[in-house]
Scaffold this motif. Sequence first.
Motif, mmCIF file in Angstrom:
data_model
loop_
_atom_site.group_PDB
_atom_site.id
_atom_site.type_symbol
_atom_site.label_atom_id
_atom_site.label_comp_id
_atom_site.label_asym_id
_atom_site.label_seq_id
_atom_site.Cartn_x
_atom_site.Cartn_y
_atom_site.Cartn_z
ATOM 1 N N LEU A 151 0.822 -1.211 0.000
ATOM 2 C CA LEU A 151 0.000 0.000 0.000
ATOM 3 C C LEU A 151 0.856 1.261 0.000
ATOM 4 N N GLY A 152 2.029 1.199 0.643
ATOM 5 C CA GLY A 152 2.943 2.334 0.593
ATOM 6 C C GLY A 152 3.412 2.615 -0.821
ATOM 7 N N ALA A 153 3.539 1.574 -1.631
ATOM 8 C CA ALA A 153 3.929 1.746 -3.031
ATOM 9 C C ALA A 153 2.807 2.384 -3.838
ATOM 10 N N LEU A 154 1.556 2.058 -3.494
ATOM 11 C CA LEU A 154 0.426 2.687 -4.183
ATOM 12 C C LEU A 154 0.428 4.190 -3.927
ATOM 13 N N ALA A 155 0.624 4.587 -2.676
ATOM 14 C CA ALA A 155 0.698 6.017 -2.348
ATOM 15 C C ALA A 155 1.881 6.672 -3.044
ATOM 16 N N SER A 156 2.983 5.944 -3.162
ATOM 17 C CA SER A 156 4.176 6.499 -3.799
ATOM 18 C C SER A 156 3.963 6.702 -5.295
ATOM 19 N N LEU A 157 3.232 5.810 -5.940
ATOM 20 C CA LEU A 157 2.891 6.016 -7.348
ATOM 21 C C LEU A 157 2.115 7.318 -7.518
ATOM 22 N N ALA A 158 1.175 7.559 -6.621
ATOM 23 C CA ALA A 158 0.356 8.772 -6.700
ATOM 24 C C ALA A 158 1.206 10.023 -6.494
ATOM 25 N N VAL A 159 2.144 9.979 -5.559
ATOM 26 C CA VAL A 159 3.025 11.128 -5.333
ATOM 27 C C VAL A 159 3.889 11.382 -6.565
ATOM 28 N N ALA A 160 4.395 10.317 -7.180
ATOM 29 C CA ALA A 160 5.205 10.484 -8.393
ATOM 30 C C ALA A 160 4.377 11.081 -9.533
ATOM 31 N N ASP B 166 1.640 13.152 -9.109
ATOM 32 C CA ASP B 166 1.153 14.496 -8.779
ATOM 33 C C ASP B 166 2.263 15.475 -8.415
ATOM 34 N N TYR B 167 3.400 14.958 -7.939
ATOM 35 C CA TYR B 167 4.498 15.830 -7.502
ATOM 36 C C TYR B 167 5.817 15.322 -8.102
ATOM 37 N N PRO B 168 5.945 15.365 -9.407
ATOM 38 C CA PRO B 168 7.107 14.750 -10.074
ATOM 39 C C PRO B 168 8.450 15.322 -9.638
ATOM 40 N N LYS B 169 8.492 16.567 -9.185
ATOM 41 C CA LYS B 169 9.763 17.161 -8.782
ATOM 42 C C LYS B 169 10.269 16.612 -7.449
ATOM 43 N N LEU B 170 9.414 15.905 -6.724
ATOM 44 C CA LEU B 170 9.819 15.340 -5.438
ATOM 45 C C LEU B 170 10.517 13.989 -5.588
ATOM 46 N N VAL B 171 10.272 13.277 -6.686
ATOM 47 C CA VAL B 171 10.733 11.893 -6.823
ATOM 48 C C VAL B 171 11.768 11.796 -7.943
ATOM 49 N N ARG C 36 1.818 9.574 -16.424
ATOM 50 C CA ARG C 36 2.382 10.854 -15.987
ATOM 51 C C ARG C 36 3.670 10.678 -15.193
ATOM 52 N N ILE C 37 4.008 9.463 -14.814
ATOM 53 C CA ILE C 37 5.243 9.225 -14.059
ATOM 54 C C ILE C 37 6.424 9.328 -15.016
ATOM 55 N N LYS C 38 7.284 10.294 -14.791
ATOM 56 C CA LYS C 38 8.397 10.570 -15.693
ATOM 57 C C LYS C 38 9.748 10.118 -15.140
ATOM 58 N N CYS C 39 9.834 9.890 -13.838
ATOM 59 C CA CYS C 39 11.112 9.463 -13.274
ATOM 60 C C CYS C 39 11.396 8.004 -13.638
ATOM 61 N N ALA C 40 12.673 7.634 -13.636
ATOM 62 C CA ALA C 40 13.045 6.238 -13.850
ATOM 63 C C ALA C 40 12.397 5.384 -12.764
ATOM 64 N N THR C 41 11.754 4.303 -13.179
ATOM 65 C CA THR C 41 10.958 3.491 -12.249
ATOM 66 C C THR C 41 11.309 2.015 -12.372
ATOM 67 N N LEU C 42 11.531 1.379 -11.237
ATOM 68 C CA LEU C 42 11.764 -0.056 -11.166
ATOM 69 C C LEU C 42 10.604 -0.704 -10.426
ATOM 70 N N ILE C 43 10.080 -1.764 -11.010
ATOM 71 C CA ILE C 43 9.005 -2.540 -10.391
ATOM 72 C C ILE C 43 9.583 -3.877 -9.962
#
Length: 313
Positions: free
Chosen positions: A112-121, A123-128, A246-253
């Motif tokens: 669930l923490g990862a779900l919230a983190s996806l949302a932050v990435a 909505d707030y791309p400059k943070l991640v 909308r997630i623009k940062c490099a992402t590993l799943i």
Amino acid sequence: MQDWWKATFPKGRQTLRITDANGHAVSIAYGEKGTGKPLFLVHGIGSWSYNWRYSVEPLSQYFRVICFDAKGYGFSEKPVSREKPDHQIIELERIMRALCLDEPAVVVAESLGALASLAVAEDYPKLVARLVVINVSIFPKGLPHWGMLLLSQMPLELLETIDYGRMTYLLAPLVREIMAIERRSVLFDPSKLTELDSYWMSYPFIELSGTVTKVAEDLQIAAREIRHLQENKPNLISKIQNNLERIKCATLILWGKEDSWFPYSDGEKLRDRIPGSKLKILQNCNHDASSGSPDAVNAAVLQFLWDTDFLNQ
């Protein structure tokens, strides 16, 4: 019993004050170790910072590792006010800003923490700066465990009576054993769960009033959002799903091959929805990857950050 916070972090357990999603000031427990660029470790539902006990030291060799307990979990404050569906997203963003002063961070999060983190990435791309999500509950069919279903159906008023009447404290051996059974069920090798693990994982539920109620409340929110998802009604999960591009940062799943809660095919689906993301399947790994397969998780995180030139910056 040795204080886990003091044993793990140079300054032990620290406290951060934020304004939560309801506009109330709340205290968030956290610890940090290492120097350099910030790296957040974000736990899942029902757990707390202890779940990352095997990752703090290895990752702190390269980063300023920050572990925090989400509001209502672990040693963080447990307000009695009812929660908004997106409160974890709002509060994660505020915690990151407060501890990093808007410096982009690596976020490593599970369930669930990862779900919230996806949302932050989203909505707030400059943070991640970089994102690693592990066994994320992004395409759920329902609550994956009988204990979750039970708590999601109990009246919160009854749970508050149990919580503040210290009934879990009075029944501590039983609570600890039930939680040990539950934690073993999400480990590929159940024997990895020690008596010390059982003690610390159950500690907030037994010793810190309000934990049971707040976890149950989040489970009720999750059950309602999943039901609305299935009924094609407005819900938070489909909103996050629809904004994945909308997630623009490099992402590993990362996904456990033997995850008994969410199949690794969900990871394949998620990879196809996040532009440029990478998927790595972890062999001999159930849902609780941070506790059950920490060496594989840590190695994958560091390799990803090398491959995306983050460790070289």
